[in-house]
Scaffold this active site. Structure first.
Site, PDB file in Angstrom:
ATOM      1  N   TYR A 199       2.873   3.058   0.641  1.00  0.00           N
ATOM      2  CA  TYR A 199       3.128   2.838   2.072  1.00  0.00           C
ATOM      3  C   TYR A 199       1.853   2.878   2.899  1.00  0.00           C
ATOM      4  O   TYR A 199       1.903   2.667   4.107  1.00  0.00           O
ATOM      5  CB  TYR A 199       4.092   3.914   2.591  1.00  0.00           C
ATOM      6  N   GLY A 200       0.707   3.179   2.277  1.00  0.00           N
ATOM      7  CA  GLY A 200      -0.511   3.413   3.047  1.00  0.00           C
ATOM      8  C   GLY A 200      -1.713   2.625   2.576  1.00  0.00           C
ATOM      9  O   GLY A 200      -1.667   1.401   2.475  1.00  0.00           O
ATOM     10  N   THR A 201      -2.771   3.342   2.269  1.00  0.00           N
ATOM     11  CA  THR A 201      -4.058   2.695   1.978  1.00  0.00           C
ATOM     12  C   THR A 201      -4.086   1.947   0.661  1.00  0.00           C
ATOM     13  O   THR A 201      -5.025   1.189   0.413  1.00  0.00           O
ATOM     14  CB  THR A 201      -5.208   3.720   2.002  1.00  0.00           C
ATOM     15  N   LEU A 202      -3.086   2.116  -0.183  1.00  0.00           N
ATOM     16  CA  LEU A 202      -3.023   1.358  -1.441  1.00  0.00           C
ATOM     17  C   LEU A 202      -2.404  -0.028  -1.250  1.00  0.00           C
ATOM     18  O   LEU A 202      -2.484  -0.876  -2.128  1.00  0.00           O
ATOM     19  CB  LEU A 202      -2.212   2.122  -2.500  1.00  0.00           C
TER      20      LEU A 202
ATOM     21  N   GLU B 279      -5.150  10.091  -5.231  1.00  0.00           N
ATOM     22  CA  GLU B 279      -4.299  10.773  -4.257  1.00  0.00           C
ATOM     23  C   GLU B 279      -4.453  12.295  -4.266  1.00  0.00           C
ATOM     24  O   GLU B 279      -3.851  12.981  -3.450  1.00  0.00           O
ATOM     25  CB  GLU B 279      -2.828  10.386  -4.473  1.00  0.00           C
TER      26      GLU B 279
END
Length: 171
Positions: free
Chosen positions: A12-15, A87
């Site tokens: 849901y983010g920086t990936l 992470e």
């Protein structure tokens, strides 16, 4: 020969595509350690907040926040080790937990996946610090606020220390 076990991983983010850490997913795809399955959304609402250094955090408080948009990947065991490392699961930054998601526009078909949540030691406090206001998506605007570890200001300590300072600050 049967393909080794793979994990469905909700990002849901920086990936996500177009964001700072997507290089890892691209490398895993190149090495056949991941496959992109498409845009997905959480089945239940969850808080999604931005913490220090512009880092996005999904908080394990189902029923709060919004249904969060993201991407689903099928990741090999080897690939999962690399994502866990990024992470910070071994230091208590994030924890990988089960989450139900569905393909965007197909709410009736639930998929059991895993996602990275803010560690339980600070997740709820972070949600409270953000005024219990969250996002439905980590988008381009939020992505521009993210600061990679190597680009953080001198004196920026361990991420867990930075989170503790952020949670207890008055500003």
């Amino acid at each position: 020969m049967a393909e080794a076990s793979r994990t469905l991983l909700f990002s849901y983010g920086t990936l996500k595509q177009g964001h700072q850490n997507h290089f890892l997913m691209q490398d895993l795809i190149r090495k056949k350690d991941a496959n992109f399955l498409g845009p997905y959304v959480t089945h239940q609402s969850h808080p999604l907040v931005i913490g220090p250094h512009g880092i996005p955090y999904l908080i394990n408080l189902p029923g709060c926040g919004h249904r969060v948009k993201g991407e689903l990947y099928s990741v090999s065991a080897q690939g999962l080790v690399r994502v866990d490392e990024l992470e910070g699961t071994s230091i208590g930054h994030y924890e990988r937990l089960p989450i139900q998601v569905c393909e965007e526009g197909k709410d009736s078909v639930l998929v059991a996946a895993q996602g990275y949540f803010a560690h339980r030691s600070f997740g709820e406090k972070l949600w409270e610090r953000k005024g219990k206001v969250g996002l439905a998506e980590f988008g381009d605007k939020e992505g521009k606020e993210y600061v990679r570890k190597e680009d953080r200001a001198p004196g920026s300590g361990c991420i867990l220390h930075d989170i503790a300072s952020f949670i207890t600050s008055d500003d």
